[in-house]
Design an enzyme around this catalytic site. Structure first.
Site, PDB file in Angstrom:
ATOM      1  N   CYS A  51       0.820  -1.225   0.000  1.00 16.40           N
ATOM      2  CA  CYS A  51       0.000   0.000   0.000  1.00 16.40           C
ATOM      3  C   CYS A  51       0.848   1.266   0.000  1.00 16.40           C
ATOM      4  CB  CYS A  51      -0.949   0.004   1.192  1.00 16.40           C
ATOM      5  SG  CYS A  51      -2.054  -1.407   1.215  1.00 16.40           S
ATOM      6  N   ASN A  86     -10.291   0.620   1.239  1.00 17.21           N
ATOM      7  CA  ASN A  86      -8.831   0.653   1.109  1.00 17.21           C
ATOM      8  C   ASN A  86      -8.458   0.205  -0.301  1.00 17.21           C
ATOM      9  OD1 ASN A  86      -6.103   0.108   1.158  1.00 17.21           O
ATOM     10  ND2 ASN A  86      -6.140  -1.043   3.080  1.00 17.21           N
ATOM     11  N   HIS A 115      -2.549   7.109   3.928  1.00 17.81           N
ATOM     12  CA  HIS A 115      -3.129   5.912   3.317  1.00 17.81           C
ATOM     13  C   HIS A 115      -4.528   5.681   3.889  1.00 17.81           C
ATOM     14  CE1 HIS A 115      -3.864   2.056   1.730  1.00 17.81           C
ATOM     15  NE2 HIS A 115      -3.542   1.366   2.814  1.00 17.81           N
TER      16      HIS A 115
HETATM   17  O1  UT7 Z   1      -3.448  -1.662   3.925  1.00 16.97           O
HETATM   18  C1  UT7 Z   1      -3.372  -2.504   5.044  1.00 16.97           C
HETATM   19  C2  UT7 Z   1      -4.625  -3.335   5.128  1.00 16.97           C
HETATM   20  N1  UT7 Z   1      -5.087  -3.694   6.431  1.00 16.97           N
HETATM   21  C3  UT7 Z   1      -5.457  -2.829   7.409  1.00 16.97           C
HETATM   22  O2  UT7 Z   1      -5.334  -1.650   7.338  1.00 16.97           O
HETATM   23  C4  UT7 Z   1      -6.103  -3.472   8.623  1.00 16.97           C
HETATM   24  C5  UT7 Z   1      -5.788  -2.764   9.918  1.00 16.97           C
HETATM   25  N2  UT7 Z   1      -6.668  -3.230  10.971  1.00 16.97           N
HETATM   26  C6  UT7 Z   1      -7.931  -2.786  11.095  1.00 16.97           C
HETATM   27  O3  UT7 Z   1      -8.344  -1.917  10.355  1.00 16.97           O
HETATM   28  C7  UT7 Z   1      -8.786  -3.349  12.201  1.00 16.97           C
HETATM   29  O4  UT7 Z   1      -8.005  -4.186  13.032  1.00 16.97           O
HETATM   30  C8  UT7 Z   1     -10.009  -4.181  11.654  1.00 16.97           C
HETATM   31  C9  UT7 Z   1     -11.016  -3.222  11.007  1.00 16.97           C
HETATM   32  C10 UT7 Z   1      -9.541  -5.204  10.630  1.00 16.97           C
HETATM   33  C11 UT7 Z   1     -10.704  -4.897  12.797  1.00 16.97           C
HETATM   34  O5  UT7 Z   1     -11.102  -3.961  13.777  1.00 16.97           O
HETATM   35  P1  UT7 Z   1     -10.798  -4.250  15.335  1.00 16.97           P
HETATM   36  O6  UT7 Z   1     -11.422  -3.153  16.085  1.00 16.97           O
HETATM   37  O7  UT7 Z   1      -9.306  -4.440  15.467  1.00 16.97           O
HETATM   38  O8  UT7 Z   1     -11.610  -5.585  15.577  1.00 16.97           O
HETATM   39  P2  UT7 Z   1     -11.047  -7.003  16.083  1.00 16.97           P
HETATM   40  O9  UT7 Z   1     -10.231  -7.655  15.026  1.00 16.97           O
HETATM   41  O10 UT7 Z   1     -10.475  -6.812  17.447  1.00 16.97           O
HETATM   42  O11 UT7 Z   1     -12.420  -7.794  16.203  1.00 16.97           O
HETATM   43  C12 UT7 Z   1     -13.441  -7.416  17.143  1.00 16.97           C
HETATM   44  C13 UT7 Z   1     -14.648  -8.295  16.909  1.00 16.97           C
HETATM   45  C14 UT7 Z   1     -14.306  -9.780  16.833  1.00 16.97           C
HETATM   46  O12 UT7 Z   1     -15.353 -10.512  17.462  1.00 16.97           O
HETATM   47  P3  UT7 Z   1     -15.198 -11.015  18.977  1.00 16.97           P
HETATM   48  O13 UT7 Z   1     -14.006 -11.913  18.975  1.00 16.97           O
HETATM   49  O14 UT7 Z   1     -15.009  -9.784  19.805  1.00 16.97           O
HETATM   50  O15 UT7 Z   1     -16.492 -11.735  19.226  1.00 16.97           O
HETATM   51  C15 UT7 Z   1     -14.359 -10.066  15.347  1.00 16.97           C
HETATM   52  O16 UT7 Z   1     -14.677 -11.420  15.060  1.00 16.97           O
HETATM   53  O17 UT7 Z   1     -15.273  -7.964  15.658  1.00 16.97           O
HETATM   54  C16 UT7 Z   1     -15.465  -9.160  14.891  1.00 16.97           C
HETATM   55  N3  UT7 Z   1     -15.413  -8.807  13.474  1.00 16.97           N
HETATM   56  C17 UT7 Z   1     -16.493  -8.419  12.791  1.00 16.97           C
HETATM   57  N4  UT7 Z   1     -17.775  -8.260  13.140  1.00 16.97           N
HETATM   58  C18 UT7 Z   1     -18.629  -7.840  12.196  1.00 16.97           C
HETATM   59  C19 UT7 Z   1     -14.325  -8.773  12.672  1.00 16.97           C
HETATM   60  N5  UT7 Z   1     -14.688  -8.380  11.435  1.00 16.97           N
HETATM   61  C20 UT7 Z   1     -16.019  -8.147  11.485  1.00 16.97           C
HETATM   62  C21 UT7 Z   1     -16.968  -7.701  10.515  1.00 16.97           C
HETATM   63  N6  UT7 Z   1     -18.243  -7.559  10.931  1.00 16.97           N
HETATM   64  N7  UT7 Z   1     -16.639  -7.404   9.261  1.00 16.97           N
END
Ligand code: UT7
Length: 320
Positions: free
Chosen positions: A108, A272, A242
């Site tokens: 990216c 993204n 980004h």
């Molecule tokens: O260019 C580089 C590309 N990548 C990035 O930039 C990713 C960087 N990371 C992020 O943007 C964030 O970490 C995410 C948006 C991917 C995730 O957000 P988060 O606040 O870090 O959530 P998490 O991974 O801690 O997940 C929290 C909860 C989990 O459920 P439990 O375990 O608390 O029950 C996930 O399973 O949210 C759940 N979850 C979702 N729920 C609904 C994860 N994805 C989703 C979804 N919809 N799409």
């Protein structure tokens, strides 16, 4: 080096969070509150080449440079359906270009990496007018049964024409050794001597770790490049970061103690778009008169690897 032309292109198909919630265990409120993303454009009837050509033609037209005067094409792309020839090679003939070209995979951060290389090509006299195209289809790397990754990405292309001039003040590129946090593997053909044990795997991402690395490394880059140039956060008019997640941008903004208006975003509309994201933002802001002549801009991007890039430049207005 300065930017003399900009262009961007997005697929026609707009996909809302509610549309994704129709087949994934997710919701508009989760995606909006955790990422800031509301819609994304996804390739359906067009190809990535179509987008890249549209963005490139717009950038060339706005630069006032004739295609025959472009003497290098740098194409930022993580992956597309061709491994060879490069996407740059595919673009040459339809753009009417006859010049050296290569693809650069800086994840990216690829646009900032491409700008840095273009700057050194101009400084050494290797080229006079360089076209940079950042074209990405990250939606094609994802497992569309997996809500953790597929909701984040959108497809798109951006292009910049750069030439000699007073604009870019400094670059700072870094690479770390965190290849495990974000990767996408393609399989090669089997040979009589090497059997394929591993299958192609869609994008694998440790979201929380990428989030942490993104915030810490971008803050580190921005602090360092400002200090190196005897500047403070207040000297920057706009931070073009980004466009991965609104919360990542917010964390960086809070560290810098700068007002929200200095951090324009478009991830709410496009998700993204990998290395195209900053280029699309530049094109949109420039065409709508939001990049004022003489404004000081700071670019900062991060991506798989873990690579990052930052740049400081003074903007020169482009007449479209
Ligand atoms: O260019 C580089 C590309 N990548 C990035 O930039 C990713 C960087 N990371 C992020 O943007 C964030 O970490 C995410 C948006 C991917 C995730 O957000 P988060 O606040 O870090 O959530 P998490 O991974 O801690 O997940 C929290 C909860 C989990 O459920 P439990 O375990 O608390 O029950 C996930 O399973 O949210 C759940 N979850 C979702 N729920 C609904 C994860 N994805 C989703 C979804 N919809 N799409």
């Amino acid at each position: 080096m300065k930017i003399t032309g900009t262009g961007s292109a997005l697929p026609e198909k707009v996909v809302t969070n509610d549309m994704l919630a129709g087949f994934l265990d997710t919701s508009d409120s989760w995606i909006t509150s955790r990422t800031g993303i509301r819609t994304r454009h996804l390739l359906s009837t067009e190809t990535l080449t179509d987008l890249a050509l549209k963005a490139a033609n717009a950038a060339i037209a706005s630069s006032g440079v004739q295609p025959e005067d472009i003497d290098y094409l740098i194409c930022s792309n993580v992956a597309n359906s061709y491994v060879s020839p490069s996407l740059g090679s595919i673009l040459l003939a339809p753009l009417g270009l006859c010049c050296p070209t290569f693809d650069l995979n800086g994840a990216c951060a690829g646009l900032v990496y491409s700008l840095d290389i273009a700057d050194s090509f101009l400084k050494t006299g290797r080229a006079k007018n360089i076209l940079i195209v950042a074209a990405e289809e990250p939606s094609r790397f994802c497992n569309w049964h997996e809500r953790e990754t597929s909701v984040l990405f959108g497809d798109g292309a951006a292009a910049l024409v750069v030439t000699e001039g007073e604009g870019f003040k400094d670059f700072l590129l870094t690479a770390d050794t965190h290849t495990e946090v974000l990767y996408y593997k393609r399989s090669l053909e089997e040979t009589p001597y090497d059997r394929l044990d591993e299958k192609t795997e869609p994008l694998v991402m440790n979201g929380r770790e990428v989030f942490r690395l993104a915030v810490t490394s971008c803050i580190d880059d921005i602090d360092k490049i400002l200090e190196k140039n005897n500047m403070s956060g207040h000297d920057i008019d706009l931070y073009l970061l980004h466009q991965a997640n609104f919360r990542i941008i917010e964390s960086i903004r809070q560290h810098l103690e700068q007002p929200r208006e200095k951090f324009p975003t478009n991830m709410q509309n496009y998700g993204n778009t990998s290395s195209a994201s900053i280029g699309i933002l530049i094109d949109e802001l420039s065409r709508t008169g939001q990049l004022k002549d003489g404004a000081t801009l700071l670019l900062s991007a991060f991506g798989g690897g873990f690579v990052t890039g930052a740049a400081i430049l003074k903007w020169s207005q482009i007449n479209y």
